[in-house]
Scaffold this motif. Structure first.
Motif, PDB file in Angstrom:
ATOM      1  N   HIS A 211       0.836  -1.205   0.000  1.00 40.54           N
ATOM      2  CA  HIS A 211       0.000   0.000   0.000  1.00 40.54           C
ATOM      3  C   HIS A 211       0.870   1.254   0.000  1.00 40.54           C
ATOM      4  N   GLN A 212       1.911   1.269   0.839  1.00 46.79           N
ATOM      5  CA  GLN A 212       2.797   2.432   0.885  1.00 46.79           C
ATOM      6  C   GLN A 212       3.589   2.580  -0.409  1.00 46.79           C
ATOM      7  N   LEU A 213       4.043   1.475  -0.976  1.00 47.11           N
ATOM      8  CA  LEU A 213       4.788   1.540  -2.236  1.00 47.11           C
ATOM      9  C   LEU A 213       3.898   2.042  -3.372  1.00 47.11           C
ATOM     10  N   MET A 214       2.652   1.608  -3.407  1.00 46.15           N
ATOM     11  CA  MET A 214       1.730   2.098  -4.432  1.00 46.15           C
ATOM     12  C   MET A 214       1.412   3.574  -4.225  1.00 46.15           C
ATOM     13  N   PRO A 242      -5.357  -4.676  -4.938  1.00 49.40           N
ATOM     14  CA  PRO A 242      -6.000  -4.326  -3.668  1.00 49.40           C
ATOM     15  C   PRO A 242      -5.452  -3.038  -3.056  1.00 49.40           C
ATOM     16  N   ALA A 243      -4.158  -2.808  -3.208  1.00 49.83           N
ATOM     17  CA  ALA A 243      -3.563  -1.577  -2.681  1.00 49.83           C
ATOM     18  C   ALA A 243      -4.121  -0.363  -3.410  1.00 49.83           C
ATOM     19  N   VAL A 248      -7.828   4.364  -3.580  1.00 55.74           N
ATOM     20  CA  VAL A 248      -9.021   5.021  -4.119  1.00 55.74           C
ATOM     21  C   VAL A 248     -10.033   5.263  -3.001  1.00 55.74           C
ATOM     22  N   ASP A 249     -10.258   4.269  -2.176  1.00 55.32           N
ATOM     23  CA  ASP A 249     -11.204   4.409  -1.063  1.00 55.32           C
ATOM     24  C   ASP A 249     -10.774   5.518  -0.106  1.00 55.32           C
ATOM     25  N   GLU A 250      -9.465   5.669   0.069  1.00 51.47           N
ATOM     26  CA  GLU A 250      -8.940   6.692   0.977  1.00 51.47           C
ATOM     27  C   GLU A 250      -8.891   8.074   0.342  1.00 51.47           C
ATOM     28  N   LEU A 267      -5.570   9.422 -10.979  1.00 48.63           N
ATOM     29  CA  LEU A 267      -4.876  10.691 -10.767  1.00 48.63           C
ATOM     30  C   LEU A 267      -4.557  10.826  -9.287  1.00 48.63           C
ATOM     31  N   HIS A 268      -3.297  11.160  -8.973  1.00 46.43           N
ATOM     32  CA  HIS A 268      -2.973  11.397  -7.573  1.00 46.43           C
ATOM     33  C   HIS A 268      -3.592  12.716  -7.129  1.00 46.43           C
ATOM     34  N   ARG A 269      -4.114  12.724  -5.916  1.00 52.07           N
ATOM     35  CA  ARG A 269      -4.854  13.912  -5.458  1.00 52.07           C
ATOM     36  C   ARG A 269      -3.986  15.157  -5.375  1.00 52.07           C
ATOM     37  N   ASP A 270      -2.663  14.992  -5.230  1.00 51.85           N
ATOM     38  CA  ASP A 270      -1.764  16.142  -5.131  1.00 51.85           C
ATOM     39  C   ASP A 270      -1.092  16.483  -6.456  1.00 51.85           C
TER      40      ASP A 270
END
Length: 408
Positions: A211-214, A242-243, A248-250, A267-270
């Motif tokens: 998850h952190q790597l993704m 899954p990550a 996406v959920d977060e 798209l990354h939010r930042d």
């Protein structure tokens, strides 16, 4: 309804996420290098040195000329803030991210112990025991010193190939780590000799690590597909999906569409969405912008293959062709060689992409001159090979050299 982006906008988002389009600093010091490395998240290593070691080039492409010794102190110092591991291929990552690869070390261990040449590790237990004791007694050692120490024993129960093979397996499973490099030669160390106990004791569950790597990958890409994001750290889809869904959920990754892309995009939010990118850069073949070939084709319409291992008579573009980025387009590729003895930057061939604008050589030549100056080279020469070569030679004010085809 998901936001939709044009291919050009997607290119600009991706390049901005990689650090392009920003004003170059007046001077490049440790702070600027650290910021660029943090933005990238991973820096691939490669031994080919025909122009320059690959890991120096992405930072030059983004920041301009800098003192390579500064980067060496950051990345190869025994107690520095970066550590080498198989993160993409052999690559440098922030030291704090090293525990995120424990699951990969465990996977390597299972592979070596249960498949194919697994019997090798059991059969070579004496070799591995000797390596552990050698490092424990003498401290971090370069590979060449280990080879010299092992040399007299070659007539006994091992040879250097076994020692080298053992070191590489121990490195992959985390029993030894890199203690830096000198003249690109890796130093091997026991983890406790070069890393803090707190870091070594940190355990991140597999799912959380991926998850952190993704998350790092999503930030570094700006925009991309599942396969794009997974490839950054060579993650399998079954682990990466899954990550991604969790991100996406977060709300960290936002589902979007890009015209012409056949797969869903995120798209990354930042992510910055610049209206334009202004840059000229010579990209290493191992730069994150182009290292995933399917993404390079989809993003830039750029079909790219490294021809290092292709026999010379069969090469199309050259041994070490660097993609040429001008603003938000890859406009060509240039095969470059650093002739250190003659202090010449040699353009072995130069090719333009079909959609490259007329006069693009006027943008490229200053980048070639900047590269030559950074490498302390005194001149540039151009071989008359490729449909961009003569234009570059004319812009440089030099006569193109005759191309002599390699013998079959």
């Amino acid at each position: 309804m998901a936001d939709s982006f044009s291919p050009a906008a997607a290119r600009r988002i991706a390049l901005a996420a990689q650090g392009f389009g920003r004003p170059r600093p007046d001077a490049v010091g440790t702070r600027q290098l650290n910021l660029a490395l943090e933005r990238l998240g991973v820096l691939q290593l490669d031994s080919v040195n025909v122009l320059e070691r690959s890991h120096y080039l992405p930072l030059f492409a983004r920041l301009g000329a800098y003192d390579k010794a500064l980067l060496d102190r950051l990345t190869f110092a025994r107690s520095g803030p970066y550590r080498e591991y198989w993160a993409h291929e052999a690559a440098l990552v922030p030291l704090d991210d090293w525990p995120l690869f424990r699951w990969r070390m465990d996977d390597f261990r299972k592979h070596f112990e249960t498949r194919g040449d697994d019997s090798w590790m059991a059969a070579e237990d004496k070799t591995l025991t000797w390596l552990r004791s050698e490092l424990a007694e003498k401290g971090p050692l370069p590979a060449s010193k280990i080879e010299r120490d092992a040399g007299p024993k070659k007539a006994g129960w091992w040879d250097w190939d076994h020692v080298k093979r053992g070191l590489e397996r121990m490195f992959r499973i985390g029993e030894v780590v890199s203690g830096g490099r000198t003249n690109f030669e890796r130093t091997y160390a026991l983890p406790e000799q070069v890393m803090a106990t707190q870091l070594l004791e940190r355990r991140v569950p597999r799912e959380d690590a991926i998850h952190q790597l993704m998350s790092i990958s999503g930030r570094a890409h700006g925009i991309g597909t599942l396969s794009d994001l997974a490839d950054y750290f060579r993650l399998k889809t079954v682990d990466a999906k899954p990550a991604l869904e969790r991100l996406v959920d977060e709300g960290e990754l936002l589902p979007v569409t890009v015209k012409g892309w056949k797969k869903p995009a995120y798209l990354h939010r930042d992510a910055r969405i610049p209206r334009r990118i202004e840059t000229v850069a010579l990209l290493s073949p191992f730069d994150p912008v182009v290292w995933e070939r399917e993404r390079a084709l989809r993003m830039f319409g750029f079909h790219y293959r490294i021809e290092i291992y292709t026999p010379a008579p069969k090469r199309v573009f050259g041994y070490y062709s660097l993609p040429v980025l001008v603003d938000d387009a890859i406009v060509g590729r240039i095969d470059l060689k650093n002739d250190r003895q003659r202090r010449v930057l040699r353009v072995q061939s130069a090719w333009r992409e079909p959609d490259a604008a007329a006069g693009v050589e006027e943008r490229i030549v200053p980048a070639l001159r900047e590269l030559a100056a950074w490498q302390a080279l005194e001149s540039i020469e151009v071989v008359d090979r490729g449909d961009l070569a003569r234009a570059l030679a004319a812009e440089l004010g030099v006569r193109p050299l005759e191309f002599v085809p390699p013998s079959t």
